[in-house]
Design an enzyme around this catalytic site. Structure first.
Site, PDB file in Angstrom:
ATOM      1  N   TYR A  44       0.839  -1.248   0.016  1.00 31.86           N
ATOM      2  CA  TYR A  44      -0.209   0.005   0.029  1.00 31.86           C
ATOM      3  C   TYR A  44       0.930   1.136   0.136  1.00 31.86           C
ATOM      4  CZ  TYR A  44      -4.395  -2.375   1.147  1.00 31.86           C
ATOM      5  OH  TYR A  44      -5.697  -3.117   0.884  1.00 31.86           O
ATOM      6  N   SER A  78       5.646  -5.114   5.322  1.00 35.10           N
ATOM      7  CA  SER A  78       6.297  -5.930   6.481  1.00 35.10           C
ATOM      8  C   SER A  78       6.454  -7.283   5.660  1.00 35.10           C
ATOM      9  CB  SER A  78       5.112  -6.225   7.558  1.00 35.10           C
ATOM     10  OG  SER A  78       4.918  -5.090   8.045  1.00 35.10           O
ATOM     11  N   GLU A  90      -7.503  -4.361   8.923  1.00 38.28           N
ATOM     12  CA  GLU A  90      -6.211  -4.098   9.730  1.00 38.28           C
ATOM     13  C   GLU A  90      -6.690  -3.317  11.082  1.00 38.28           C
ATOM     14  OE1 GLU A  90      -2.008  -2.693   8.490  1.00 38.28           O
ATOM     15  OE2 GLU A  90      -3.348  -1.579   7.787  1.00 38.28           O
TER      16      GLU A  90
END
Lengths: 361, 406
Positions: free
Chosen positions: B140, B173, B256
């Site tokens: 993103y 991540s 999230e």
């Protein structure tokens, strides 16, 4: 499992809110709080008519036989409207009667449920502790002797239920209105919607209500939860008032709610406040259903919610600017209630220390 | 309000216990290839070896795992029941059985695919993701698109049956371990910024992808930069319609926020801090005996409990099909701030030992609390930095007007 309010509870909330929005607007609050006793029997009858005074009174005595969560939801609404009157002391006295002997219960609770009788409860002795073991008021030979310096609405109570030490340890005794040896002096408090009196008992005849420190602890714990709920309702109202103000007040060519400095402060308040609602819900539920967690949760909820109330009302006044500091503007009604909620039954620090002890830390 | 374990739930717990007794032995628990228990409890490194996979399949088939996912995609397909979920968590933890994977694939991509993916995409990705056979990273953020995510510039141009992707992602991540990436890319450069974005699934083995680790403040390299240079992605790997990626991704972002908003991180840090206070002597007495520390712990515990009960409230609202409103919007900001405050108290209790780094064996709990102190920032910033959260809470929750940002 279900961690939410029932349909009946939501109905209780909306009914009460609608009633108080119509009958307990700030102008009415001011009229009542500036009256001699700050108790409006019309308003009280109205609340009783909606079942508020009988929520926890057993059905066979004319009440609804509900639980502390229901009563706390009422406290939440009363706090939201800054409702003046003897709700808290009356509720604590009701709890004391529920913990106590049948004769006292049958004598008082039917009249409490209809709102005909108003009761108060006298616990603290002005030493900063609200502990049944530390009481110096004595009951002996059918008579009470001692001083209760902060009794809510003693002037309008038909009876005061007094926590004292008797020959067999702590207990609760009832003193009828007009009993001999009672000297009651109304005090000027910070909270104008909840009056307190200095009450002295000298050889005052009293009748037994409940015995043992457990009964007194139960009354205190219920009181703590009700104060947490009042704080929650009041803080929510302050947040809403401030949001409304931020949506209409213009400076620098725009409504102030569009400034991130204002918006973020309000968002911070909501972020602390909203999850805390579940804390007093749980504390109220634990009072009836999870006894082993009840005392500690009541202490944590009271400390946390009353702290949040203080923070919320502080920022509410700041965000209003000068107008928020005036007598004419209504915010100080809630500011004053926050002072009461924080101090009555012991300040946050006292209850956090208790909670630490109760955890076995 | 009803928090009782009725007979039905007692019975359910017995069933779960019997299932675990049969399918997860003490030897299985001891065979865990993931070394540190702390590492596991901190997040993404739950075991995914063969034994764990076999167990997860059985547990899902019994409806004990991935309960929100339909059976035909490898889920347990059960109606939401917060209490059953709690019982499962307790019982699984008790015997150290592999839990549901909570990394970005299962918790963010799967809900998005279930809501917006084609049947083929669901069949291809959902079950392997739930079992940890396909690991995901999220593409993103970009160097120029952080809080203002919709201004992202990584482009995808259709050539024949393939999207050709060029650009750079950052703060990714687990990109080095990931097999696939779910990414937001710009497919309609002329459209207004929110309407020009599409949601693409990219195989990380595709030529043209270069992953470079980013070392963060605690010394670890959890994040990466991902460079995409003429990366060719088959047309069928778009989720939802072209130009609808922003809307499609909203469900993922919401997932999230819920994930990061979970109170368990704050609870673990809190319980660790109480233990630390009981074990640490400062100036000759145990920290837990200090009245200020006791008071601070009680203050924090009220907030931890509020976060946990608010979680119950949200689960109940979701089971009833109600919109929880503010109570849902505030969770991430509430729990991440709380985790920070808890860790800060732990640092104070550690006293002189707060000088020691994570992993140093003389540090209390090998520096776990220092690590969570620093990882607060990942929690607070990931999925929308605190001031973005405050905008969302202020505007969507309280109804305040948007400011002048475009």
């Amino acid at each position: 499992m279900d961690f939410g309010l029932s349909e009946e509870q939501t109905l209780l909330q909306t009914t009460l809110r609608r009633y108080l929005e119509a009958e307990c607007r700030p102008t009415r609050v001011r009229e009542v709080m500036e009256s001699e006793t700050a108790h409006d029997s019309g308003l009280w009858r109205g609340l009783a008519g909606l079942g508020v005074t009988g929520l926890m009174v057993p059905t066979e005595l004319g009440g609804s036989g509900l639980e502390l969560l229901d009563l706390a939801l009422a406290a939440d609404e009363l706090g939201r409207s800054s409702t003046p009157g003897p709700f808290l002391g009356n509720a604590m006295a009701t709890i004391a009667l529920l913990e106590g002997e049948a004769s006292a219960r049958e004598r008082w609770l039917p009249a409490v449920a209809t709102g005909e009788a108003v009761l108060s409860f006298a616990l603290g002795e002005g030493i900063g502790e609200w502990d049944a073991e530390r009481l110096e008021t004595r009951f002996q030979g059918g008579k009470l002797d001692g001083t209760k310096p902060l009794v809510p609405f003693a002037e309008v109570a038909d009876a005061i239920l007094v926590a004292a030490r008797g020959p067999e340890g702590p207990g609760i005794w009832a003193v009828d209105r007009g009993a001999p040896g009672v000297t009651s002096t109304p005090l000027t408090g910070n909270d104008l919607t909840r009056r307190v009196s200095h009450v002295r008992f000298e050889g005052t005849p009293a009748s037994p209500v409940a015995s043992g420190r457990a009964a007194i602890d139960r009354v205190r714990d219920a009181g703590l939860v009700l104060l947490a709920a009042d704080a929650s309702g009041g803080a929510h109202r302050c947040l809403e008032m401030t949001v409304q103000y931020a949506l209409t007040r213009e400076q620098f060519g725009q409504v102030i709610g569009a400034f991130q400095g204002v918006k973020h402060q309000l968002a911070n308040i909501a972020t602390d406040l909203e999850p805390a609602v579940s804390l007093w819900w749980y504390a109220a539920h634990a009072y009836d259903h999870i006894r082993e967690k009840s005392e500690r949760h009541a202490a944590l909820a009271k400390a946390h919610l009353t702290d949040l109330y203080d923070t919320t009302v502080r920022y509410a006044i700041e965000l209003h600017g000068g107008i928020g500091f005036t007598w004419e503007y209504d915010l100080h009604l809630w500011f004053r209630r926050a002072l009461f909620d924080r101090a009555f039954l012991g300040e946050a620090s006292y209850h956090r220390q208790r909670a630490a002890d109760l955890a076995g830390w | 309000m009803n928090l009782k374990y009725s007979e039905e739930y007692q019975h359910f717990r017995d069933e779960v216990r019997a299932f675990l007794q049969e399918n997860w032995t003490a030897a299985d628990a001891a065979s865990n290839p993931v070394a540190s228990e702390m590492a596991q409890s901190l997040g993404s490194i739950a075991r995914t070896d063969e034994r764990a996979t076999e167990f997860r399949k059985k547990a899902a088939a019994r409806g004990y795992m991935y309960r929100h996912v339909p059976r035909r995609y490898g889920g347990g397909e059960q109606p939401p029941d917060p209490l059953k979920a709690t019982i499962l968590q307790e019982e699984f933890r008790r015997v150290k059985a592999p839990p549901e994977l909570a990394s970005q694939g299962p918790s963010m991509l799967v809900p998005t695919l279930l809501a917006h993916g084609t049947d083929e995409q669901k069949k291809q990705f959902v079950e392997p993701t739930l079992l940890g056979h396909i690991r995901w990273c999220q593409g993103y953020s970009e160097p120029g698109a952080g809080s203002d995510l919709a201004s992202l510039r990584t482009s995808a141009v259709l050539e024949g049956d393939e999207w050709v992707v060029n650009g750079q992602k950052i703060w990714t991540s687990n990109a080095r371990e990931a097999d696939w990436m779910f990414a937001l890319v710009r497919t309609e450069p002329e459209a207004p910024k929110h309407e020009g974005i599409s949601y693409l699934l990219i195989d990380m083995k595709t030529p043209g992808i270069d992953v470079r680790p980013l070392r963060q403040m605690d010394g670890d390299a959890h994040f990466n930069e991902v460079f995409l240079d003429n990366v060719r992605v088959p047309r069928g790997q778009m989720v939802g319609p072209r130009g609808e990626g922003w809307r499609v991704s909203r469900s993922t972002l919401k997932a999230e926020r819920a994930l990061i908003g979970n109170a368990s991180m704050a609870r673990r840090a809190f319980d660790g801090t109480v233990l630390l206070a009981q074990q640490t002597k400062v100036r000759g007495k145990r920290a837990i005996e200090d009245s200020k520390t006791r008071e601070q712990l009680a203050e924090l515990e009220a907030r931890v409990l509020a976060a946990e009960y608010n979680g119950f409230r949200l689960l109940t609202a979701s089971a009833r099909g109600e919109d929880p409103g503010l109570a849902g919007l505030v969770t991430k900001l509430h729990t991440s701030t709380l985790a920070y405050d808890v860790s800060r108290l732990a640092m104070d209790i550690s006293s002189d030992h707060a000088l020691l780094a994570p992993g140093e064996k003389h540090a209390p709990f090998s520096g776990f609390l220092v690590q969570s102190y620093m990882m607060y920032f990942a929690l607070a910033i990931g999925g929308g930095a605190p001031n973005i959260q405050r905008n969302v809470i202020g505007e969507r929750g309280l109804g305040l007007p948007r400011d002048t940002r475009r």
